[in-house]
Write a protein that holds these residues in place. Structure first.
Motif, mmCIF file in Angstrom:
data_model
loop_
_atom_site.group_PDB
_atom_site.id
_atom_site.type_symbol
_atom_site.label_atom_id
_atom_site.label_comp_id
_atom_site.label_asym_id
_atom_site.label_seq_id
_atom_site.Cartn_x
_atom_site.Cartn_y
_atom_site.Cartn_z
ATOM 1 N N ASN A 1 78.459 0.884 -69.826
ATOM 2 C CA ASN A 1 79.415 1.759 -69.148
ATOM 3 C C ASN A 1 79.188 3.185 -69.629
ATOM 4 O O ASN A 1 79.637 3.578 -70.710
ATOM 5 C CB ASN A 1 80.841 1.291 -69.439
ATOM 6 N N LYS A 2 78.456 3.934 -68.841
ATOM 7 C CA LYS A 2 78.053 5.279 -69.209
ATOM 8 C C LYS A 2 79.260 6.194 -69.406
ATOM 9 O O LYS A 2 80.209 6.169 -68.619
ATOM 10 C CB LYS A 2 77.138 5.871 -68.130
ATOM 11 N N GLY A 3 79.209 6.974 -70.467
ATOM 12 C CA GLY A 3 80.266 7.934 -70.734
ATOM 13 C C GLY A 3 81.411 7.396 -71.568
ATOM 14 O O GLY A 3 82.316 8.141 -71.934
ATOM 15 N N TYR A 4 81.378 6.097 -71.882
ATOM 16 C CA TYR A 4 82.418 5.494 -72.716
ATOM 17 C C TYR A 4 81.892 5.341 -74.151
ATOM 18 O O TYR A 4 80.690 5.143 -74.364
ATOM 19 C CB TYR A 4 82.829 4.126 -72.172
ATOM 20 N N VAL A 5 82.795 5.425 -75.103
ATOM 21 C CA VAL A 5 82.421 5.288 -76.516
ATOM 22 C C VAL A 5 83.487 4.480 -77.242
ATOM 23 O O VAL A 5 84.681 4.797 -77.149
ATOM 24 C CB VAL A 5 82.274 6.661 -77.214
ATOM 25 N N LEU B 1 88.815 3.383 -77.257
ATOM 26 C CA LEU B 1 87.806 3.405 -76.206
ATOM 27 C C LEU B 1 87.921 4.748 -75.496
ATOM 28 O O LEU B 1 88.868 4.992 -74.751
ATOM 29 C CB LEU B 1 88.024 2.248 -75.230
ATOM 30 N N ASN B 2 86.986 5.640 -75.804
ATOM 31 C CA ASN B 2 86.974 6.964 -75.190
ATOM 32 C C ASN B 2 86.327 6.889 -73.815
ATOM 33 O O ASN B 2 85.325 6.195 -73.624
ATOM 34 C CB ASN B 2 86.182 7.943 -76.065
ATOM 35 N N ALA B 3 86.897 7.615 -72.872
ATOM 36 C CA ALA B 3 86.386 7.673 -71.506
ATOM 37 C C ALA B 3 86.132 9.135 -71.144
ATOM 38 O O ALA B 3 86.579 10.040 -71.852
ATOM 39 C CB ALA B 3 87.396 7.058 -70.540
ATOM 40 N N PRO B 4 85.420 9.393 -70.054
ATOM 41 C CA PRO B 4 85.166 10.785 -69.664
ATOM 42 C C PRO B 4 86.437 11.593 -69.421
ATOM 43 O O PRO B 4 86.427 12.814 -69.562
ATOM 44 C CB PRO B 4 84.351 10.636 -68.376
ATOM 45 N N ASP B 5 87.538 10.913 -69.072
ATOM 46 C CA ASP B 5 88.759 11.643 -68.735
ATOM 47 C C ASP B 5 89.943 11.277 -69.630
ATOM 48 O O ASP B 5 91.097 11.506 -69.274
ATOM 49 C CB ASP B 5 89.133 11.390 -67.275
ATOM 50 N N VAL C 1 80.043 2.828 -80.855
ATOM 51 C CA VAL C 1 79.132 2.253 -79.863
ATOM 52 C C VAL C 1 79.206 3.089 -78.594
ATOM 53 O O VAL C 1 80.262 3.195 -77.971
ATOM 54 C CB VAL C 1 79.484 0.787 -79.540
ATOM 55 N N LYS C 2 78.087 3.677 -78.234
ATOM 56 C CA LYS C 2 78.027 4.521 -77.044
ATOM 57 C C LYS C 2 77.613 3.688 -75.836
ATOM 58 O O LYS C 2 76.777 2.792 -75.941
ATOM 59 C CB LYS C 2 77.016 5.649 -77.276
ATOM 60 N N ASP C 3 78.207 3.965 -74.689
ATOM 61 C CA ASP C 3 77.914 3.264 -73.435
ATOM 62 C C ASP C 3 78.024 1.742 -73.611
ATOM 63 O O ASP C 3 77.087 0.992 -73.308
ATOM 64 C CB ASP C 3 76.508 3.624 -72.930
ATOM 65 N N PRO C 4 79.148 1.247 -74.116
ATOM 66 C CA PRO C 4 79.267 -0.188 -74.414
ATOM 67 C C PRO C 4 79.361 -1.052 -73.166
ATOM 68 O O PRO C 4 79.790 -0.606 -72.101
ATOM 69 C CB PRO C 4 80.577 -0.262 -75.206
ATOM 70 N N THR C 5 78.958 -2.296 -73.326
ATOM 71 C CA THR C 5 79.160 -3.292 -72.276
ATOM 72 C C THR C 5 80.515 -3.948 -72.510
ATOM 73 O O THR C 5 81.125 -3.802 -73.574
ATOM 74 C CB THR C 5 78.066 -4.368 -72.330
ATOM 75 N N VAL C 6 80.979 -4.712 -71.532
ATOM 76 C CA VAL C 6 82.238 -5.434 -71.697
ATOM 77 C C VAL C 6 82.096 -6.472 -72.812
ATOM 78 O O VAL C 6 83.027 -6.714 -73.581
ATOM 79 C CB VAL C 6 82.667 -6.104 -70.375
ATOM 80 N N SER C 7 80.915 -7.069 -72.928
ATOM 81 C CA SER C 7 80.674 -8.052 -73.991
ATOM 82 C C SER C 7 80.787 -7.404 -75.364
ATOM 83 O O SER C 7 81.346 -7.985 -76.302
ATOM 84 C CB SER C 7 79.282 -8.672 -73.832
ATOM 85 N N LEU D 1 93.524 -5.621 -70.876
ATOM 86 C CA LEU D 1 93.831 -4.241 -70.499
ATOM 87 C C LEU D 1 92.619 -3.336 -70.716
ATOM 88 O O LEU D 1 92.250 -2.539 -69.843
ATOM 89 C CB LEU D 1 95.019 -3.740 -71.320
ATOM 90 N N PHE D 2 91.983 -3.449 -71.877
ATOM 91 C CA PHE D 2 90.807 -2.629 -72.177
ATOM 92 C C PHE D 2 89.668 -2.936 -71.203
ATOM 93 O O PHE D 2 88.932 -2.035 -70.786
ATOM 94 C CB PHE D 2 90.344 -2.869 -73.614
ATOM 95 N N SER D 3 89.516 -4.205 -70.858
ATOM 96 C CA SER D 3 88.467 -4.602 -69.921
ATOM 97 C C SER D 3 88.701 -3.959 -68.553
ATOM 98 O O SER D 3 87.770 -3.447 -67.924
ATOM 99 C CB SER D 3 88.438 -6.129 -69.796
ATOM 100 N N ALA D 4 89.955 -3.969 -68.107
ATOM 101 C CA ALA D 4 90.285 -3.342 -66.821
ATOM 102 C C ALA D 4 90.058 -1.835 -66.883
ATOM 103 O O ALA D 4 89.607 -1.219 -65.913
ATOM 104 C CB ALA D 4 91.736 -3.647 -66.454
ATOM 105 N N TYR D 5 90.352 -1.248 -68.046
ATOM 106 C CA TYR D 5 90.178 0.202 -68.229
ATOM 107 C C TYR D 5 88.706 0.585 -68.139
ATOM 108 O O TYR D 5 88.339 1.526 -67.423
ATOM 109 C CB TYR D 5 90.755 0.596 -69.588
ATOM 110 N N ILE D 6 87.857 -0.153 -68.846
ATOM 111 C CA ILE D 6 86.437 0.208 -68.864
ATOM 112 C C ILE D 6 85.765 -0.096 -67.520
ATOM 113 O O ILE D 6 84.773 0.543 -67.151
ATOM 114 C CB ILE D 6 85.704 -0.513 -70.019
ATOM 115 N N LYS D 7 86.333 -1.042 -66.771
ATOM 116 C CA LYS D 7 85.798 -1.372 -65.447
ATOM 117 C C LYS D 7 86.334 -0.435 -64.364
ATOM 118 O O LYS D 7 85.986 -0.576 -63.194
ATOM 119 C CB LYS D 7 86.155 -2.815 -65.082
ATOM 120 N N ARG D 8 87.215 0.488 -64.785
ATOM 121 C CA ARG D 8 87.795 1.479 -63.870
ATOM 122 C C ARG D 8 88.638 0.830 -62.768
ATOM 123 O O ARG D 8 88.685 1.315 -61.629
ATOM 124 C CB ARG D 8 86.698 2.355 -63.250
ATOM 125 N N GLU D 9 89.284 -0.273 -63.100
ATOM 126 C CA GLU D 9 90.155 -0.918 -62.122
ATOM 127 C C GLU D 9 91.367 -0.025 -61.855
ATOM 128 O O GLU D 9 91.999 0.466 -62.788
ATOM 129 C CB GLU D 9 90.607 -2.288 -62.640
#
Length: 265
Positions: free
Chosen positions: A166-170, A203-207, A179-185, A244-252
Motif C-alpha cells: 500500500n503505497k504511501g502508508y507507513v 498507520l500513517n496515510a498520505p492524508d 514498515v514502509k508501503d506495508p501489505t495487509v499481511s 478497522l485498520f484493514s479497512a483503513y489501509i484498503k481505503r474502504e
C-alpha cells in the motif's frame, strides 16, 4: 513527502549526539514542562512521530491534567534514576517524588535511542519502592541490554508479501519498527507483535493516520484526517481493531462506520 520528512526526522532522532543530555537532565526538563504547561517543552522530548500529534488540546486530556495537578507540589528535583532493559532497548526510570503510599514512589520513564533520551508513552507511573530499587543503578550498555532481553519475534517485514503493498502508508510501532508501503499481511503481523512493552501501532496515510494503543486485552483507537482528530468512544478487541485498520489501509469508504467517534480532546 510528509513521510520522507518523518523518516528523516526519526533518523536524526536516532543519530548519536555529541552533547547528549543525561536521563536526569531530560527527565527534569520534561517534568518542568508538564508542571508549567509548556507544550513546546513537552514536544521537544517526544519521538517525532508522536510530537506531530500533540496540539493545543494536549493539556485538556484528563490523564494529563491529573499529572499536571500532581506536579504542583514537585520541588523540581530528581531523587534518583535507575535503568532496566526491554526488547525495545534501555529505559530510564526517573524517581521524582514520593507517593501518598509510603511504600511507593512516583516515576517517569524515558527510552534511549542512540545517545538521546525521549519520553516513553505511559511515562508517569507509581511503583513499589522495592521494584524501583531492583532496577540497575547504572545504565547498561546497549549490547548488554540486548543480551538480557528475549530474542525478538521475526521481523514483520520478513517473508514474501502475500498481497500488494500500500503505497504511501507507513507502520510505526512502540518498539521502533517502521514498515514502509506495508501489505495487509504485514499489518496483521504487526498487530500480532503488540504486547505490554510494544503497546502501540500507528498507520500513517498520505492524508492522516490511525493509531491503536493496547491496554490489557483492549485497544484505544484514534485517527486524524483533514477534518480533525477523533477518538473511538468504546475500546475495541484485537480483532475489531485489526478489522478497522484493514479497512483503513484498503481505503474502504465505510471504515469510520466500524466505530463511534468523538472529537479528540
Amino acid at each position: 513527502m510528509r513521510f520522507a520528512a518523518i523518516l528523516i526526522s526519526i533518523a536524526a532522532f536516532l543519530a548519536p549526539c555529541a552533547s547528549a543530555q543525561t536521563a536526569e537532565e531530560v527527565g527534569r526538563e520534561i517534568l518542568t514542562a508538564y508542571k508549567n504547561r509548556d507544550l513546546e517543552g513537552v514536544k521537544r522530548h517526544l519521538p517525532p512521530v508522536l510530537a506531530m500529534t500533540v496540539d493545543k488540546t494536549f493539556f485538556k486530556d484528563k490523564a494529563i491534567k491529573s499529572e499536571v495537578v500532581g506536579l504542583r507540589r514537585w520541588d523540581g528535583k530528581v531523587r534518583e534514576v535507575r535503568y532496566f532493559a526491554t526488547k525495545a532497548g534501555v529505559t530510564a526510570s526517573v524517581y521524582y517524588d514520593e507517593d501518598a503510599d509510603p511504600a511507593k514512589v512516583r516515576t517517569f520513564n524515558l527510552n534511549k535511542a542512540g545517545n538521546t533520551w525521549k519520553q516513553a508513552l505511559g511515562s508517569f507511573l507509581v511503583l513499589e519502592k522495592e521494584k524501583f530499587a531492583a532496577y540497575e543503578g547504572k545504565e547498561p550498555p546497549v549490547r548488554a541490554a540486548a543480551r538480557k532481553t528475549p530474542a525478538a519475534a521475526p521481523a514483520i517485514v520478513q517473508g514474501a508479501p502475500q498481497d500488494s503493498p500500500n503505497k504511501g502508508y507507513v507502520i510505526e510501532m512502540a518498539d521502533g519498527t517502521v514498515v514502509k508501503d506495508p501489505t495487509v499481511s504485514q499489518l496483521q503481523k504487526a498487530f500480532e507483535a503488540l504486547g505490554e512493552e510494544n503497546f502501540f501501532i500507528t498507520l500513517n496515510a498520505p492524508d492522516g493516520f490511525i493509531t491503536a494503543s493496547r491496554s490489557g486485552a483492549a485497544y484505544d483507537i484514534e485517527y486524524k484526517d483533514e477534518q480533525g482528530q477523533f477518538a473511538a468512544i468504546d475500546e475495541m478487541s484485537a480483532d475489531q481493531a485489526m478489522d478497522l485498520f484493514s479497512a483503513y489501509i484498503k481505503r474502504e469508504k465505510t471504515w469510520k462506520a466500524k466505530a463511534k467517534w468523538r472529537p479528540f480532546d
